[in-house]
Write an enzyme that holds these catalytic residues in place. Structure first.
Site, short mmCIF file in Angstrom:
data_model
loop_
_atom_site.label_atom_id
_atom_site.label_comp_id
_atom_site.label_asym_id
_atom_site.label_seq_id
_atom_site.Cartn_x
_atom_site.Cartn_y
_atom_site.Cartn_z
N HIS A 108 37.19 -16.35 -35.99
CA HIS A 108 38.48 -15.65 -35.95
C HIS A 108 39.12 -15.68 -37.33
O HIS A 108 38.66 -16.39 -38.23
CB HIS A 108 39.45 -16.34 -34.98
CG HIS A 108 39.09 -16.15 -33.54
ND1 HIS A 108 39.83 -15.37 -32.68
CD2 HIS A 108 38.05 -16.63 -32.82
CE1 HIS A 108 39.27 -15.39 -31.48
NE2 HIS A 108 38.19 -16.15 -31.54
N GLU B 120 40.32 -8.77 -36.67
CA GLU B 120 39.93 -9.93 -37.48
C GLU B 120 38.57 -9.63 -38.12
O GLU B 120 37.52 -9.93 -37.57
CB GLU B 120 39.92 -11.18 -36.60
CG GLU B 120 41.31 -11.43 -36.01
CD GLU B 120 41.39 -12.62 -35.06
OE1 GLU B 120 40.35 -13.25 -34.79
OE2 GLU B 120 42.50 -12.90 -34.59
N HIS C 85 39.07 -10.70 -31.21
CA HIS C 85 40.29 -9.97 -31.59
C HIS C 85 39.88 -8.86 -32.57
O HIS C 85 39.24 -9.14 -33.59
CB HIS C 85 41.32 -10.91 -32.22
CG HIS C 85 41.83 -11.92 -31.24
ND1 HIS C 85 41.84 -13.27 -31.47
CD2 HIS C 85 42.31 -11.75 -29.97
CE1 HIS C 85 42.33 -13.90 -30.41
NE2 HIS C 85 42.62 -13.00 -29.48
N GLU D 74 38.77 -20.60 -37.61
CA GLU D 74 39.79 -19.71 -38.20
C GLU D 74 39.48 -19.56 -39.69
O GLU D 74 39.44 -20.57 -40.41
CB GLU D 74 41.19 -20.29 -38.02
CG GLU D 74 41.63 -20.42 -36.58
CD GLU D 74 41.92 -19.08 -35.91
OE1 GLU D 74 42.12 -18.08 -36.63
OE2 GLU D 74 41.92 -19.05 -34.66
O1 LIG Z 1 47.14 -16.48 -35.83
C1 LIG Z 1 47.30 -16.47 -34.61
O2 LIG Z 1 48.46 -16.50 -34.11
C2 LIG Z 1 46.11 -16.41 -33.67
C3 LIG Z 1 44.76 -16.52 -34.32
C4 LIG Z 1 43.72 -16.62 -33.22
O3 LIG Z 1 43.31 -15.63 -32.72
N1 LIG Z 1 43.42 -17.87 -32.81
C5 LIG Z 1 42.66 -18.11 -31.63
C6 LIG Z 1 42.50 -19.60 -31.43
C7 LIG Z 1 41.69 -19.91 -30.19
C8 LIG Z 1 41.66 -21.39 -29.82
O4 LIG Z 1 42.73 -21.95 -29.53
O5 LIG Z 1 40.55 -21.95 -29.77
C9 LIG Z 1 43.43 -17.51 -30.45
O6 LIG Z 1 44.67 -17.59 -30.46
O7 LIG Z 1 42.81 -17.00 -29.55
ZN LIG Z 2 41.53 -14.37 -33.18
#
Ligand SMILES: O=C(O)CCC(=O)N[C@@H](CCC(=O)O)C(=O)O
Ligand SMILES: [Zn+2]
Length: 335
Positions: free
Chosen positions: A158, A69, A66, A222
Site C-alpha cells: 500500500h 496507490e 486501494h 506502507e
Molecule cells: O493513509 C491512510 O489513511 C490509509 C493507508 C492504507 O490504506 N492503509 C491500510 C493499512 C491496513 C492495515 O491496517 O493493515 C488500510 O487502511 O487499509
Molecule cells: Zn491502501
C-alpha cells in the site's frame, strides 16, 4: 516476433491488461526457462517454477487493494516483467494480485466501499462489487496457500494518504496463539522498512485474512505516499525490490546488511468514527508518526471523547472522512 513471444508479453503485462480491463486470449504461457504463468481472473496471475527449481515457498504479492496507490503496482509490474522476460528465474510459487481493478481504472481508493475492510468474512455482511471481490480474493488466496509443507508469505503493498515521518512501514496482523516472527521482522529490516506496527487484535484487512485463515506470514507494507502513476520516482524502494527479487529467486542470503534498525510499535488503540459528528482535533496535514501529547483530546464523537492516555503515543492514518463505522486513526506506542 514469434507467437510465443507475443503471449509472453501479454501475460507479463498484467498491470496493463488490468488497467485496460482486457482478458488475455491465452491464459497460460511458459517462459523460456520453463516458468508457467497462469492468468486466473482479472488482476490475478499465478507463477509456477519448474519442479527442479521449486524451493517450497509460496509468495503472494498484492497491490491495488486501494486503486490510487500506484507505487506498489509499479513495483509488482517490474517484478513480473522480469519474470516474463527471463531476467528473473523464480524458485518459489507466486501469486500476483491487483486487488481492486475498477478503482485502479478510476484512480480512486475504492468505488463503493473500502475493499480492505471487507475481509475475514465481512464481505458476507455487505453488498456490491467490492464485497464480491473480497470474497474472490479470499478464495483465490486460500487455494494458493492450500499446498501442505510449504513456507507461506504474503506482502500486501500500500501507500499512505498523507506524508509520514517514517515513509516505509509495516503493519503486522494478530491471530490468537501466534507469535510475531522475529525472522519476518529481520526481513523487513533488510528491505529498508523503517518501522513495524504490531497489532494485538484480529483485523478485517487482506493481510489479517491470510495471516489468520491461511496460516501465512502476512504483512501490510506502507510505501510512501499515494501519487498518480509515473510520479513515484522520489520514493526509494530499491532495498525492498532487492528483497523481493531475492525471495523470488530463492537467494535471500545475498542481501546487503540493513542501513538502520527497525523501530517497533504496538497498536495501543484504534479510533473509530461512530457517527457523522466525529471530529478529529489534529491539523489536516499532520504526518503519520506525529507525537500526541499525553492527556490531550484527540477526537470527539457526540458524547464520546478520545483522550490520549498513553505515554509516547503517535498517530497513524488519521482520517475523519472515513465512512461511519470504520477506523479513523491508530494510536501507536513504542513496543
Ligand atoms: O493513509 C491512510 O489513511 C490509509 C493507508 C492504507 O490504506 N492503509 C491500510 C493499512 C491496513 C492495515 O491496517 O493493515 C488500510 O487502511 O487499509
Ligand atoms: Zn491502501
Amino acid at each position: 516476433m514469434p507467437a510465443s513471444e507475443r503471449y509472453r508479453l501479454a501475460l507479463g503485462r498484467l498491470l496493463d491488461l488490468t488497467l485496460a480491463g482486457r482478458e488475455p486470449t491465452e491464459k497460460i504461457q511458459l517462459t523460456a526457462d520453463g516458468t508457467r504463468l497462469h492468468w486466473l481472473t482479472e488482476g490475478v496471475l499465478e507463477v509456477t517454477p519448474p519442479v527442479a527449481r521449486d524451493n517450497r515457498m509460496d509468495l503472494l504479492l498484492s497491490a491495488g487493494i486501494h486503486g490510487n496507490e500506484t507505487a506498489p503496482m509499479e513495483l509488482l509490474d517490474a517484478l513480473l516483467s522480469g519474470i516474463a522476460s527471463g531476467a528473473l528465474r523464480p524458485a518459489c510459487r507466486l501469486l500476483f494480485m491487483y486487488g481492486n481493478p475498477d478503482a485502479m481504472r478510476r484512480g480512486t481508493r475504492y468505488v463503493e466501499q473500502d475493499l480492505n475492510r471487507l475481509f475475514n468474512g465481512r464481505h458476507a455482511q455487505a453488498e456490491g462489487s467490492e464485497a464480491q471481490r473480497a470474497n474472490d480474493l479470499e478464495r483465490l488466496s486460500a487455494q494458493f496457500f492450500s499446498k501442505p509443507d510449504r513456507a507461506r508469505l504474503h506482502y500486501d503493498l500500500h501507500t499512505a494518504l498523507r506524508a509520514s515521518a517514517l515513509p516505509r512501514f509495516a503493519l503486522y496482523p494478530w491471530s490468537a496463539g501466534r507469535e510475531h516472527s522475529e525472522a519476518e521482522l529481520q526481513r523487513l529490516e533488510a528491505a529498508g522498512i523503517e518501522a513495524v506496527l504490531l497489532y494485538d487484535k484480529p483485523g478485517i484487512t487482506f493481510s489479517a485474512y491470510t495471516y489468520a485463515e491461511c496460516q501465512a506470514e502476512a504483512l501490510t507494507l506502507e510505501l510512501g505516499q499515494a501519487r498518480p502513476f509515473g510520479e513515484n520516482s522520489e520514493l526509494d524502494l530499491s532495498r525492498l525490490r532487492l528483497l523481493l527479487e531475492a525471495l523470488v529467486e530463492g537467494r535471500e542470503a545475498e542481501l546487503p546488511p540493513p542501513d538502520s534498525a527497525l523501530l517497533r510499535f504496538r497498536v495501543a488503540r484504534q479510533v473509530y468514527k461512530s457517527s457523522p459528528r466525529f471530529q478529529l482535533h489534529l491539523a489536516d496535514d499532520v504526518a503519520n508518526f506525529s507525537p500526541l501529547r499525553q492527556g490531550s483530546l484527540l477526537a470527539e464523537d457526540g458524547s464520546e471523547r478520545w483522550i490520549v492516555d498513553e505515554a509516547e503515543a503517535r498517530i497513524i492514518f488519521p482520517n475523519p472522512k472515513v465512512a461511519v463505522g470504520l477506523r479513523a486513526g491508530l494510536i501507536v506506542v513504542p513496543a
